[in-house]
Enzyme design. Structure first.
Site, PDB file in Angstrom:
ATOM      1  CG  HIS A   1      -1.854   1.167   1.273  1.00  0.00           C
ATOM      2  ND1 HIS A   1      -3.095   1.140   0.685  1.00  0.00           N
ATOM      3  CD2 HIS A   1      -1.714   2.411   1.822  1.00  0.00           C
ATOM      4  CE1 HIS A   1      -3.694   2.309   0.876  1.00  0.00           C
ATOM      5  NE2 HIS A   1      -2.877   3.099   1.557  1.00  0.00           N
ATOM      6  CD  GLU A   2       1.698   3.549   3.653  1.00  0.00           C
ATOM      7  OE1 GLU A   2       1.955   4.629   3.091  1.00  0.00           O
ATOM      8  OE2 GLU A   2       0.640   3.355   4.279  1.00  0.00           O
TER       9      GLU A   2
ATOM     10  CG  HIS B   1       0.262   6.210  -0.802  1.00  0.00           C
ATOM     11  ND1 HIS B   1      -0.836   6.706  -1.459  1.00  0.00           N
ATOM     12  CD2 HIS B   1      -0.213   5.532   0.282  1.00  0.00           C
ATOM     13  CE1 HIS B   1      -1.935   6.358  -0.806  1.00  0.00           C
ATOM     14  NE2 HIS B   1      -1.572   5.635   0.245  1.00  0.00           N
TER      15      HIS B   1
END
Length: 361
Positions: free
Chosen positions: A17-18, A21
């Protein structure tokens, strides 16, 4: 080992997920100050050319930090590569990329599941992966791995119809005996379970429910990708329906909200049966993580996208202090809910309940 495997899966999903980004920002040339996995004391860190990478003690989250609001940053406030100075579309891509990364990763996990475990064909009945300690199911003699074929002479069809029928019968049968036909390996057993009452006054027997699945090997890569696509679409649709059911009937379903402790316990139970099932476990959690983050709530990716939408409509961003107050309030509420769920789930663990009994509490 199974618990460690489940924790590892959760950490990997957070990293994915990170990374969504992070790469969405870096590929656009946007400055990134910090990439962090976990919270609390820093266990390890590495200072790159521009970004500091850290791994912290509590690996139940993470964040990508930008230098926009850092008073110690040496980057000029009008630098075009600061996130806040980028067009709305660029910022929207960065904010939504974590969700996209989880959804894409879930699909590849389903491919891994199909490649290692084969094509899974739904069969009538429901499989029991987990039984709560001192529950009605445990008293009745139900065991993990059992397959429930019928309840009160009603033959169970395939998932999800089987789940709907089973839950409805249990929910409406408090203190009333229910006759179950169970398949345990090559044996067919008849057991009687008497549901207890939960806090909402509905029947429960204290079991987890999974589809009853029979596996067969995929013939070629095309079959693997086609089957994985169907499985992914089905899982995504059912997850959306589940969230809608939770939101529209929140008071009835609030007890079903699970935190990281319960998720790890559930994942460990699945891994005990077969480590290959962790692919599917990871895929389902990854989809759930994506949908949770896209909800239009403060402190989540969806909340930040709402601010961008308002900025696009008004032609200017909302005041920074107002946005910060909303985000901080949302963060406090989410952390409070998270702590409550963690404490509740920890208290329900078998090992904790046994310890409490031993010390006489």
């Amino acid at each position: 080992m199974s618990t460690l495997a489940a924790i590892t899966v959760l950490v990997i999903l957070i990293v994915v997920h990170e990374l969504g980004h992070f790469f969405a920002a870096r590929l656009q040339g946007i400055h990134v100050k910090r990439f962090s996995i976990g919270f609390g004391p820093v266990l390890a860190k590495y200072q790159g050319t521009e970004t500091e990478y850290t791994f912290c003690l509590i690996p139940l989250g993470g964040f990508v930090g930008f230098p926009d609001d850092d008073p110690e940053s040496t980057i000029a406030v009008d630098d075009s590569n600061l996130l806040r100075n980028r067009p709305i579309l660029d910022r929207a891509i960065v904010i939504s990329s974590g969700v996209i990364a989880n959804l894409v990763f879930a699909y590849f996990l389903f491919i891994g599941q199909t490649a290692t475990m084969g094509i899974q064909n739904l069969q009538p009945g429901l499989m029991i992966p987990q039984i709560d300690n001192n529950s009605a199911a445990m008293v009745a003699g139900i065991k993990e791995g059992d397959v429930i074929l019928s309840i009160d002479q009603y033959l169970l069809k395939e998932f999800p119809a089987a789940t709907t029928l089973f839950v409805e019968k249990v929910k409406n049968s408090i203190d009333k005996p229910l006759n179950l036909t169970i398949k345990r390996k090559d044996e067919i057993l008849d057991l009687t379970v008497i549901p207890n009452s939960n806090k909402e006054g509905r029947g429960k027997i204290g079991v987890g429910l999974l589809p009853n699945i029979e596996s067969s090997h995929a013939k070629n890569l095309i079959e693997i990708f086609v089957y994985s696509s169907k499985t992914y679409l089905n899982a995504f649709t059912l997850t959306i329906q589940g969230f809608w059911q939770l939101i529209s009937h929140f008071q009835e379903n609030v007890q079903q909200i699970a935190g990281p402790v319960k998720i790890v316990e559930y994942g460990a139970s699945i891994a005990q049966n077969n480590f290959g099932n962790l692919f599917q476990f990871g895929a389902l959690i990854s989809i759930n993580l994506a949908i949770i983050n896209i909800l239009p709530l403060p402190a989540l990716d969806g909340g930040q996208l709402v601010f961008l939408l308002i900025e696009g409509i008004l032609g200017k961003p909302l005041p920074t202090k107002f946005q910060e107050s909303i985000m901080q309030t949302g963060l406090v509420l989410l952390l409070g809910l998270g702590i409550f769920v963690i404490i509740r789930d920890t208290a329900s663990l078998t090992v904790v309940q046994e310890f409490v009994k031993q010390i006489g509490m």
